[in-house]
Design a protein around this motif. Structure first.
Motif, PDB file in Angstrom:
ATOM      1  N   ALA A 264       0.813  -1.214   0.000  1.00  0.00           N
ATOM      2  CA  ALA A 264       0.000   0.000   0.000  1.00  0.00           C
ATOM      3  C   ALA A 264       0.845   1.261   0.000  1.00  0.00           C
ATOM      4  O   ALA A 264       0.459   2.280  -0.584  1.00  0.00           O
ATOM      5  CB  ALA A 264      -0.945  -0.012   1.194  1.00  0.00           C
ATOM      6  N   ASP A 265       2.007   1.214   0.654  1.00  0.00           N
ATOM      7  CA  ASP A 265       2.848   2.414   0.738  1.00  0.00           C
ATOM      8  C   ASP A 265       3.984   2.408  -0.281  1.00  0.00           C
ATOM      9  O   ASP A 265       4.955   3.154  -0.153  1.00  0.00           O
ATOM     10  CB  ASP A 265       3.397   2.600   2.149  1.00  0.00           C
ATOM     11  N   THR A 266       3.858   1.600  -1.343  1.00  0.00           N
ATOM     12  CA  THR A 266       4.850   1.605  -2.417  1.00  0.00           C
ATOM     13  C   THR A 266       4.688   2.867  -3.259  1.00  0.00           C
ATOM     14  O   THR A 266       3.586   3.169  -3.727  1.00  0.00           O
ATOM     15  CB  THR A 266       4.677   0.370  -3.326  1.00  0.00           C
ATOM     16  N   PRO A 267       5.770   3.626  -3.499  1.00  0.00           N
ATOM     17  CA  PRO A 267       5.665   4.814  -4.362  1.00  0.00           C
ATOM     18  C   PRO A 267       5.272   4.426  -5.784  1.00  0.00           C
ATOM     19  O   PRO A 267       5.717   3.410  -6.311  1.00  0.00           O
ATOM     20  CB  PRO A 267       7.077   5.403  -4.324  1.00  0.00           C
ATOM     21  N   PHE A 268       4.417   5.240  -6.389  1.00  0.00           N
ATOM     22  CA  PHE A 268       4.060   5.032  -7.793  1.00  0.00           C
ATOM     23  C   PHE A 268       4.295   6.300  -8.621  1.00  0.00           C
ATOM     24  O   PHE A 268       4.333   6.245  -9.840  1.00  0.00           O
ATOM     25  CB  PHE A 268       2.602   4.580  -7.929  1.00  0.00           C
ATOM     26  N   MET A 269       4.466   7.460  -7.939  1.00  0.00           N
ATOM     27  CA  MET A 269       4.656   8.719  -8.658  1.00  0.00           C
ATOM     28  C   MET A 269       5.553   9.638  -7.841  1.00  0.00           C
ATOM     29  O   MET A 269       5.422   9.736  -6.624  1.00  0.00           O
ATOM     30  CB  MET A 269       3.300   9.404  -8.895  1.00  0.00           C
ATOM     31  N   ILE A 270       6.467  10.306  -8.539  1.00  0.00           N
ATOM     32  CA  ILE A 270       7.226  11.425  -7.977  1.00  0.00           C
ATOM     33  C   ILE A 270       6.856  12.630  -8.822  1.00  0.00           C
ATOM     34  O   ILE A 270       7.124  12.661 -10.026  1.00  0.00           O
ATOM     35  CB  ILE A 270       8.747  11.196  -8.049  1.00  0.00           C
ATOM     36  N   ILE A 271       6.209  13.606  -8.215  1.00  0.00           N
ATOM     37  CA  ILE A 271       5.832  14.804  -8.963  1.00  0.00           C
ATOM     38  C   ILE A 271       6.502  16.007  -8.319  1.00  0.00           C
ATOM     39  O   ILE A 271       6.453  16.182  -7.098  1.00  0.00           O
ATOM     40  CB  ILE A 271       4.292  14.956  -9.057  1.00  0.00           C
ATOM     41  N   TYR A 272       7.165  16.783  -9.147  1.00  0.00           N
ATOM     42  CA  TYR A 272       7.997  17.875  -8.649  1.00  0.00           C
ATOM     43  C   TYR A 272       7.202  19.166  -8.527  1.00  0.00           C
ATOM     44  O   TYR A 272       6.350  19.480  -9.354  1.00  0.00           O
ATOM     45  CB  TYR A 272       9.206  18.080  -9.561  1.00  0.00           C
ATOM     46  N   THR A 273       7.514  19.886  -7.476  1.00  0.00           N
ATOM     47  CA  THR A 273       6.918  21.198  -7.265  1.00  0.00           C
ATOM     48  C   THR A 273       8.044  22.187  -7.046  1.00  0.00           C
ATOM     49  O   THR A 273       9.016  21.885  -6.344  1.00  0.00           O
ATOM     50  CB  THR A 273       5.941  21.192  -6.071  1.00  0.00           C
ATOM     51  N   SER A 274       7.946  23.335  -7.662  1.00  0.00           N
ATOM     52  CA  SER A 274       9.023  24.321  -7.601  1.00  0.00           C
ATOM     53  C   SER A 274       9.126  24.912  -6.209  1.00  0.00           C
ATOM     54  O   SER A 274       8.117  25.169  -5.552  1.00  0.00           O
ATOM     55  CB  SER A 274       8.786  25.435  -8.610  1.00  0.00           C
ATOM     56  N   GLY A 275      10.336  25.154  -5.781  1.00  0.00           N
ATOM     57  CA  GLY A 275      10.569  25.801  -4.496  1.00  0.00           C
ATOM     58  C   GLY A 275      11.012  27.238  -4.688  1.00  0.00           C
ATOM     59  O   GLY A 275      11.432  27.630  -5.768  1.00  0.00           O
ATOM     60  N   THR A 276      10.902  28.023  -3.611  1.00  0.00           N
ATOM     61  CA  THR A 276      11.360  29.412  -3.698  1.00  0.00           C
ATOM     62  C   THR A 276      12.880  29.470  -3.743  1.00  0.00           C
ATOM     63  O   THR A 276      13.456  30.436  -4.221  1.00  0.00           O
ATOM     64  CB  THR A 276      10.849  30.222  -2.503  1.00  0.00           C
ATOM     65  N   THR A 277      13.518  28.435  -3.216  1.00  0.00           N
ATOM     66  CA  THR A 277      14.979  28.364  -3.280  1.00  0.00           C
ATOM     67  C   THR A 277      15.382  26.936  -3.627  1.00  0.00           C
ATOM     68  O   THR A 277      14.656  25.982  -3.350  1.00  0.00           O
ATOM     69  CB  THR A 277      15.630  28.733  -1.922  1.00  0.00           C
ATOM     70  N   GLY A 278      16.557  26.791  -4.191  1.00  0.00           N
ATOM     71  CA  GLY A 278      17.109  25.469  -4.440  1.00  0.00           C
ATOM     72  C   GLY A 278      16.395  24.705  -5.535  1.00  0.00           C
ATOM     73  O   GLY A 278      15.574  25.231  -6.274  1.00  0.00           O
ATOM     74  N   ARG A 279      16.721  23.403  -5.635  1.00  0.00           N
ATOM     75  CA  ARG A 279      16.162  22.569  -6.695  1.00  0.00           C
ATOM     76  C   ARG A 279      14.695  22.248  -6.405  1.00  0.00           C
ATOM     77  O   ARG A 279      14.223  22.368  -5.278  1.00  0.00           O
ATOM     78  CB  ARG A 279      16.978  21.282  -6.806  1.00  0.00           C
ATOM     79  N   PRO A 280      13.958  21.821  -7.429  1.00  0.00           N
ATOM     80  CA  PRO A 280      12.553  21.447  -7.222  1.00  0.00           C
ATOM     81  C   PRO A 280      12.430  20.307  -6.214  1.00  0.00           C
ATOM     82  O   PRO A 280      13.352  19.499  -6.040  1.00  0.00           O
ATOM     83  CB  PRO A 280      12.107  20.996  -8.617  1.00  0.00           C
TER      84      PRO A 280
END
Length: 651
Positions: A264-280
């Protein structure tokens, strides 16, 4: 936000309430009062989310032993412990084996040029099986990452579900990204395969895509294969014989392939969200998380179900893209994918799509409505919009004028606007309108069921009647399982300010009648002469002026007030941006907000920096104005708008 409109303008009748899936869920549990249902949902999260999964009819390969385990602390809850499930199976297989459901439409695709393609649940299932086999042929297995850099085409949905089906993890990338932005995501998640297209159409023009994909793959040694969808059949599309493989080649074996029984807790998606600093930030989502939350929000709160058609104007690289996929399919509904733009070839394109495909649930952003408003009401004429039951809205706070235009002119005061706000890390919404209760323009009725949200002051104490920080007190299904390979950054981002409180980053105000209003991102908030001020409050006053189409407000250091407001406005065509108009606008804000809060400066610009899903990126404006680093700006749709801000500021 302007508070000049307080009265509810839409209320459901008894029959509408009784026909809602939310009401039927309440009835099933012996609860007749919504407020009682909500309190129970946040008081007993395990009970609530278990009832949701049961009502959705989700199928488990192995039953779970425990719904919720909090033993690892507030940031790291475990859901459906020891259960085995697969998101793709629950989107397709359980419908395909039902003779009444397998031939329902799952996807309607419309291209920029008007071409239409459709897939039933069975047809989509067949394609997902084929591409899942194709991925296995490339050596993709459990836990491997594939990146999907595609336009809004059916293959986008197929690739997502195929990856989930075999236990792999997909990363959706915004179709408008350049190579560097894509490469950043490829390298961060170490994607093994990149799925892309030769190109797509936008406003009648060919937009090459493979060239950018090749550059991104060249920058990412982790990428072994690039799968190419021939969307345009471009003869001049570059080919890398060692790395490229045609989509159709991988689709040759259409035999059924059983879905992996993933934890049930197996990852199926990594979706990136932009940050105010540094990498997404790579938000990690699991099989029993994002799909369930999206299904609840769409199916129960927005009331999307069998026989309904959901069209949300978005991109698969933004959260609302995957949300639409899982929100529609998990509820047995139909989704519309649209490759083009809302005003091409004419300003009635959206209304044509609603009419042609019988859209029942239309998702838009306030920015999109402001843009369509300026063309006038005549573009609504000749289109049958009677299928519409609900408007959805997310991405940014509303201003009264565009909200009223959508409600009154488009919806004829019959279609409620389901205001919705949350985020990529949430898998959907924290706050929403409630279709079982009266709706006030630009407002939210409050937190959604299962979301124990509150508004607190600088000491973390609950407040009402003043602007405060939006927090969540209890875990929920869909909560991100941290950032990819960076748990420390995740904990610092959301959990470091107050113990066991998720700090979302929105400023919210709850009025005396209990309606909630978002006034902006807390990192966008101004503090003028000691008073905290959301940018939307000033912006709503500015766009109320007949000369102004759009506005954005930032805070800049001020020796007297600590901080002062600087505003950027886009004027209607033919309006002269002169000193007289500036004085008018400043005076209007001063009269309605108080002299102490009047803008220090007002600049006229041709455009405001926005993401493709319509969010105005105020930090990009502030960075351009102050000459500081804005962080990750890869999501910008119109980088030239930043230069316009710089030029206006220099004048």
């Amino acid at each position: 936000m302007s508070r000049n409109v307080r009265e509810a303008v839409w209320s459901p009748d008894r029959e509408q309430i009784r026909n809602m899936k939310m009401y039927r869920l309440m009835e099933k549990n012996g609860i007749a009062d919504y407020d009682e249902f909500f309190q129970r949902s946040v008081g007993d999260a395990a009970w609530f989310w278990e009832e949701v999964t049961k009502d959705l009819g989700l199928e488990w390969f192995r039953p779970y032993r425990q719904v919720l385990d909090r033993s690892d602390g507030a940031p790291w809850p475990k859901w459906f412990v020891e259960g085995k499930i697969n998101a793709a199976h629950n989107c397709l297989d359980r419908f395909v084996k039902d003779p009444r459901a397998r031939n329902r439409l799952a996807v309607i695709w419309e291209g920029d040029d008007g071409e239409v393609r459709k897939r039933t649940y069975r047809e989509l299932w067949t394609e997902v099986n084929a591409f899942a086999r194709g991925l296995k042929q490339l050596g993709v297995g459990r836990g491997d990452r594939i990146a999907i850099y595609l336009p809004m085409v059916v293959e986008n949905v197929v690739a997502m579900l195929a990856a989930a089906r075999i236990g792999a993890i997909f990363t959706p990338c915004f179709s408008g990204y350049g190579a560097e932005a894509v490469a950043t995501r490829l390298k961060d998640c170490k994607a093994k395969v990149l799925v892309t297209a030769d190109g797509f159409l936008r406003r009648g023009k060919t937009i090459p895509m493979k060239e950018e994909a090749d550059k991104a793959a060249d920058l990412s040694p982790c990428v072994e294969k690039v799968v190419v969808v021939r969307r345009l059949n471009r003869k001049d599309c570059p080919l890398n014989e060692e790395r490229d493989i045609d989509w159709d080649v991988l689709m040759s074996n259409r035999k059924a392939l059983s879905a992996e029984a993933t934890d049930a807790d197996t990852p199926f998606m990594i979706i990136y969200t932009s940050g105010t600093t540094g990498r997404p930030k790579g938000t990690v989502h699991i099989h029993s998380g994002f799909p369930v939350k999206a299904a609840f929000d769409a199916g129960y709160s927005m009331d999307v179900g069998v026989g309904d058609t959901l069209f949300w104007m978005t991109d698969m690289g933004w959260m609302m893209g995957p949300w639409m996929v899982f929100g529609s399919l998990m509820n047995g509904a139909t989704m519309v994918l649209f490759e083009g733009t809302p005003d091409y070839p004419e300003p009635d394109r959206v209304w044509m799509i609603v009419d042609t495909h019988g859209v029942t649930h239309l998702g838009v952003s306030p920015t999109a409505i402001r843009a369509l408003m300026k063309f006038g009401d005549r573009w609504l004429e000749g289109h049958d919009l009677d299928t519409l039951r609900v408007f959805g809205s997310t991405g940014e706070p509303w201003n009264p004028e565009p909200w009223s235009w959508l409600f009154e002119k488009v919806g004829k005061k019959k279609v409620p606007i389901w205001n919705y706000s949350g985020g990529t890390e949430i898998s959907g919404g924290i706050l929403s309108s409630n279709l079982m209760k009266p709706i006030v323009p630009c407002s939210f009725n409050g937190p959604m069921p299962g979301m124990d949200a509150d508004v607190v002051d600088e000491e973390g104490h609950p407040v009402r009647g003043e602007v405060g920080e939006l927090v969540v007190r209890q875990p929920w299904v869909g909560m991100t399982r941290g950032f990819w390979e960076d748990p420390g950054r995740y904990e610092n981002t959301y959990w470091s300010r107050w113990p066991n409180l998720w700090v979302h980053g929105d400023w919210v105000q709850v009025d005396d009648e209990g309606y909630w209003f978002i006034t902006g991102r807390s990192d966008d908030t101004l503090k003028i002469a000691g008073k905290r001020l959301g940018p939307a409050e000033v912006e709503s006053i500015l766009v109320d002026h007949p000369s102004v189409v759009e506005a954005a407000t930032i805070g800049v250091p001020d020796p007297d007030k600590g901080e002062a407001a600087v505003c950027f406005t886009v004027l209607k065509p033919g309006v002269a941006g002169d000193e007289n108009l500036k004085r008018e606008l400043v005076t209007s804000v001063a009269e309605k907000m108080g002299k102490a809060l009047k803008p220090k400066e007002i600049h006229f610009v041709s455009d405001l920096p926005k993401t493709r899903n319509g969010k105005i990126l105020r930090r990009a404006i502030k960075a351009a104005y102050t000459g500081k680093d804005a962080g990750d700006l890869s999501s910008l749709e119109n980088p030239g708008a930043v230069e316009a801000v710089q030029q206006s500021s220099a004048n």
